[in-house]
Design an enzyme around this catalytic site. Sequence first.
Site, mmCIF file in Angstrom:
data_model
loop_
_atom_site.group_PDB
_atom_site.id
_atom_site.type_symbol
_atom_site.label_atom_id
_atom_site.label_comp_id
_atom_site.label_asym_id
_atom_site.label_seq_id
_atom_site.Cartn_x
_atom_site.Cartn_y
_atom_site.Cartn_z
ATOM 1 N N ASP A 115 0.832 -1.193 0.037
ATOM 2 C CA ASP A 115 -0.003 0.059 -0.082
ATOM 3 C C ASP A 115 0.875 1.374 0.008
ATOM 4 O OD1 ASP A 115 -1.738 1.927 0.436
ATOM 5 O OD2 ASP A 115 -2.691 1.193 2.183
ATOM 6 N N ASP A 139 -0.016 5.834 -12.044
ATOM 7 C CA ASP A 139 -1.357 5.610 -12.566
ATOM 8 C C ASP A 139 -2.403 5.377 -11.546
ATOM 9 O OD1 ASP A 139 -3.120 5.750 -14.934
ATOM 10 O OD2 ASP A 139 -3.002 3.547 -15.556
ATOM 11 N N LYS A 179 -1.577 10.293 -12.859
ATOM 12 C CA LYS A 179 -2.879 10.498 -13.363
ATOM 13 C C LYS A 179 -3.547 11.587 -12.479
ATOM 14 C CE LYS A 179 -5.447 7.006 -14.339
ATOM 15 N NZ LYS A 179 -6.307 5.406 -13.963
#
Length: 230
Positions: A115, A139, A179
Amino acid sequence: MAKDTTGRLHVTVKSGGKRKLSSKLWLERQLNDPYVAQAKRDGYRSRAAYKLIEIDDKHHFLKHGITVVDLGAAPGGWSQIAAKRVNAVNGNGKVVAIDLLEMPEIAGVTFAQLDFLAGDAPAKLLELMGGRADVVLSDMAANTTGHRKTDQLRIIGLVETAAAFAADVLNPGGTFVAKVFQSGAEAELLAQLKRDFSSVRHVKPASSRQDSSERYVLAMGFRGQNSGSG
């Protein structure tokens, strides 16, 4: 089955049983997406591979022999392209990838199921890298709640954390690609990136769905650790 304006057959998915309208529309879009079909033909893990191909074809930051970090890598489309372009398969370049989800092995890619927001993730990543990076790719997309403001804050939080990580690990001259959605990177983050990098712009590859608010921020020419970060 009918033909669309390009002459391709258009697949319509019947809604019935327990299939929700949203999943029907998603499945229909996948079945009729030329990039999904192309990815299968080219052996790429996802249609996202073409987004990185387009961005790099234009801006040329994935060079032989460099180190790339791919944040939120699964299912692996970006890692595949990065490994190929930096020559990681032959041990020349290096690609280190992480994701919350499992990702099947890719030649030339070192993967860890982590994570990114966990406190120990940056240290583990640095250990895998064995030194600084030349490119940080993100991304990553936050899980959506359906509440627009909450979702936007989550997205911004992810990009900000990725940008802070990039500023800690990049070599001078390095590149950060992430992103973002809607209007792009927020003003505060954009100002920080402009302090840290010599060139900052928003890009939307042709392979990003036109009905999507998805965009990418591309920051190139990292100024180095004393550029005003923090």
